[in-house]
Write a protein that holds these residues in place. Structure first.
Motif, PDB file in Angstrom:
ATOM      1  N   LEU A   1      -4.226   7.273  -0.783  1.00 23.15           N
ATOM      2  CA  LEU A   1      -3.841   7.747   0.552  1.00 23.15           C
ATOM      3  C   LEU A   1      -3.231   6.587   1.328  1.00 23.15           C
ATOM      4  N   PRO A   2      -1.942   6.630   1.677  1.00 19.83           N
ATOM      5  CA  PRO A   2      -1.001   7.721   1.419  1.00 19.83           C
ATOM      6  C   PRO A   2      -0.574   7.766  -0.049  1.00 19.83           C
ATOM      7  N   LEU A   3      -0.392   8.961  -0.547  1.00 15.89           N
ATOM      8  CA  LEU A   3      -0.089   9.178  -1.950  1.00 15.89           C
ATOM      9  C   LEU A   3       1.416   9.078  -2.211  1.00 15.89           C
ATOM     10  N   ASP A   4       1.763   8.349  -3.241  1.00 20.83           N
ATOM     11  CA  ASP A   4       3.171   8.167  -3.615  1.00 20.83           C
ATOM     12  C   ASP A   4       3.614   9.352  -4.486  1.00 20.83           C
ATOM     13  N   ARG A   5       3.871  10.465  -3.830  1.00 20.89           N
ATOM     14  CA  ARG A   5       4.246  11.687  -4.566  1.00 20.89           C
ATOM     15  C   ARG A   5       5.595  11.516  -5.254  1.00 20.89           C
ATOM     16  N   GLU A   6       6.443  10.678  -4.688  1.00 25.72           N
ATOM     17  CA  GLU A   6       7.786  10.504  -5.236  1.00 25.72           C
ATOM     18  C   GLU A   6       7.732   9.938  -6.659  1.00 25.72           C
ATOM     19  N   THR A   7       6.919   8.892  -6.854  1.00 24.63           N
ATOM     20  CA  THR A   7       6.812   8.296  -8.189  1.00 24.63           C
ATOM     21  C   THR A   7       6.168   9.270  -9.170  1.00 24.63           C
ATOM     22  N   VAL A   8       5.173  10.004  -8.705  1.00 25.79           N
ATOM     23  CA  VAL A   8       4.514  11.005  -9.560  1.00 25.79           C
ATOM     24  C   VAL A   8       5.521  12.059 -10.006  1.00 25.79           C
TER      25      VAL A   8
ATOM     26  N   VAL B   1       1.299   6.365 -15.296  1.00 21.06           N
ATOM     27  CA  VAL B   1       1.532   6.051 -13.887  1.00 21.06           C
ATOM     28  C   VAL B   1       0.210   5.651 -13.245  1.00 21.06           C
ATOM     29  N   ASP B   2       0.169   4.460 -12.691  1.00 21.64           N
ATOM     30  CA  ASP B   2      -1.003   3.971 -11.959  1.00 21.64           C
ATOM     31  C   ASP B   2      -0.756   4.228 -10.478  1.00 21.64           C
ATOM     32  N   LEU B   3      -1.553   5.112  -9.892  1.00 21.74           N
ATOM     33  CA  LEU B   3      -1.328   5.487  -8.486  1.00 21.74           C
ATOM     34  C   LEU B   3      -1.523   4.296  -7.537  1.00 21.74           C
ATOM     35  N   ARG B   4      -2.480   3.458  -7.829  1.00 15.39           N
ATOM     36  CA  ARG B   4      -2.835   2.277  -7.020  1.00 15.39           C
ATOM     37  C   ARG B   4      -3.324   2.627  -5.617  1.00 15.39           C
ATOM     38  N   THR B   5      -2.609   3.476  -4.916  1.00 19.59           N
ATOM     39  CA  THR B   5      -3.055   3.967  -3.611  1.00 19.59           C
ATOM     40  C   THR B   5      -3.208   5.479  -3.696  1.00 19.59           C
TER      41      THR B   5
ATOM     42  N   ILE C   1       0.858  -1.186   0.000  1.00 19.40           N
ATOM     43  CA  ILE C   1       0.000   0.000   0.000  1.00 19.40           C
ATOM     44  C   ILE C   1       0.898   1.242   0.000  1.00 19.40           C
ATOM     45  N   GLY C   2       0.504   2.242  -0.788  1.00 22.76           N
ATOM     46  CA  GLY C   2       1.272   3.493  -0.795  1.00 22.76           C
ATOM     47  C   GLY C   2       2.330   3.578  -1.875  1.00 22.76           C
ATOM     48  N   LYS C   3       2.313   2.628  -2.799  1.00 19.15           N
ATOM     49  CA  LYS C   3       3.317   2.620  -3.865  1.00 19.15           C
ATOM     50  C   LYS C   3       2.630   2.674  -5.233  1.00 19.15           C
ATOM     51  N   ALA C   4       2.914   3.734  -5.989  1.00 19.81           N
ATOM     52  CA  ALA C   4       2.421   3.828  -7.361  1.00 19.81           C
ATOM     53  C   ALA C   4       3.304   2.981  -8.265  1.00 19.81           C
ATOM     54  N   LYS C   5       2.859   2.831  -9.521  1.00 21.91           N
ATOM     55  CA  LYS C   5       3.614   1.991 -10.448  1.00 21.91           C
ATOM     56  C   LYS C   5       3.601   2.635 -11.834  1.00 21.91           C
ATOM     57  N   VAL C   6       4.770   2.723 -12.438  1.00 27.97           N
ATOM     58  CA  VAL C   6       4.835   3.142 -13.842  1.00 27.97           C
ATOM     59  C   VAL C   6       4.421   1.935 -14.667  1.00 27.97           C
TER      60      VAL C   6
END
Lengths: 323, 49
Positions: free
Chosen positions: A237-244, A231-235, A190-195
């Motif tokens: 909250l908490p938001l993976d701002r780093e990947t974005v 980019v698929d946010l997946r979560t 949870i909390g990890k987006a994915k390219v």
């Protein structure tokens, strides 16, 4: 063997119930009937009525009972028959589940499954995307899987999480998508987006069913020479701002896409974060493609006009790409 | 309702028939009506529209 999005959720629930006897399910018609969408079909026969609990039609009671059970050491998974009706359990979610740890240190390891989204001609009470009602509530976690792999991995992570997790599963994806899943056990953090697609010219940041719209648009724009990253946010909250922000630094142009309505939608928070963190990398305005600010229409022709689709994304992305 | 004398069978039958007729007429009207204009997507969200 390919597994649908719906079956992936079933598998995740099933495996967690086999793994941990403290996990149990509760919700309307989830037992004998197997759930409105049949996600829990066969569970009551396997796990019994003490672990697959049919409840009265009261979302407040369902969430309240889940919170109480979690205080006693259990790990309930509550089903809202449609995400739209989660509003009836709103107080329990935002004032009790979300704040319990903060106020007196009590963990609330509950999962609330919420079938959401449109495109099924369900009308204004069976098609909403209410994730943002909860994204602004600290203490909750909000996940929105787009793929079967992530749906299974995230439901398992949600059940093991010691904080309340809202699990928005898109009804339109239930039987529409499928993929081969690993035979070995896995979870998705949870909390990890994915390219989900690499590109160099423009980033589309999105989640849920719109991931597939973004991929369709990216594929068509590739024929015009545009290299689109998705980019698929997946979560949420908490938001993976780093990947974005990493994606924006890479492509310097960003299109934000969600099925939810525009005002107060996830795109607003994303735009603010991008502006605060990587403004100097931008080579064009931040563009949004969202549903308009209206209830989800019932008439098919109006719902088609309401929902974002590949054509709408292509039009905006092409403009931004050439900006 | 019959047991309490609040209605007789004829009254219930008439009510049932009138409801079915009303539903049938509404379905026929809906099916004969044109599809909504997508330009009206934002109509009726607020009073002013």
């Amino acid at each position: 063997m390919s597994t649908t999005y719906l079956e992936a959720i079933r598998e995740g629930l099933w495996e967690e119930m086999e793994r941990d006897p403290n996990v149990f399910l509760l919700g309307e018609d989830i037992g004998v009937y197997g759930g409105a969408f049949k996600v829990t079909d066969g569970f009551i026969e396997k796990f019994g009525e003490r672990r697959v609990v049919d409840t009265p039609i009261s979302e407040e009671a369902i969430v309240g009972a889940a919170i109480g059970a979690s205080y006693m050491g259990l790990r309930p998974v509550a089903e809202m028959q449609f995400a739209d009706f989660i509003s009836c359990g709103f107080d329990m979610i935002v004032n009790f589940a979300a704040k319990s740890r903060y106020r007196w240190g009590a963990a609330v390891p509950i999962v609330i499954r919420a079938p959401s989204g449109g495109g099924i001609h369900g009308g204004p009470f069976h098609s909403q995307n209410p994730e943002m009602w909860f994204v602004k509530t600290p203490g909750l976690k909000v996940v929105c899987p787009a793929t079967a792999y992530d749906a299974k991995g995230l439901i398992k992570s949600a059940i093991r999480d010691n904080d309340p997790v809202l699990f928005f599963e898109h009804k339109g994806l239930y039987r529409k998508i499928k993929e081969d899943l690993p035979s070995e056990e896995y979870t998705v953090p949870i909390g990890k987006a994915k390219v989900i697609r690499e590109g160099d010219d423009l980033s589309i940041i999105t989640y849920g069913a719109m991931v597939w719209v973004a991929l369709e648009a990216a594929g068509k724009l590739e024929e015009e020479g545009a290299s689109i990253e998705v980019v698929d946010l997946r979560t949420l909250l908490p938001l993976d701002r780093e990947t974005v922000c990493a994606s924006v630094r890479k492509t310097s142009k960003v299109l934000l896409l969600h099925e939810d309505t525009r005002t107060g939608g996830m795109a607003g928070e994303l735009a603010a974060s991008i502006t605060e963190s990587v403004f100097e990398y931008l080579d064009g305005p931040i563009v949004r493609v969202t549903a308009p600010d209206t209830p989800v229409p019932y008439a098919a022709v109006l719902e088609d006009a309401f929902l974002p689709n590949a054509e709408k994304v292509i039009e905006k992305a092409r403009w931004l790409w050439r900006y | 309702m019959l047991g309490e004398g609040w209605a007789d069978q004829n009254a219930l039958d008439d009510m049932h028939a009138s409801i079915l007729q009303e539903v049938d007429e509404a379905v026929a009207w809906a099916e004969q009506s044109p599809l909504p204009d997508p330009a009206g997507l934002l109509d009726d969200v607020y009073e002013s529209r």
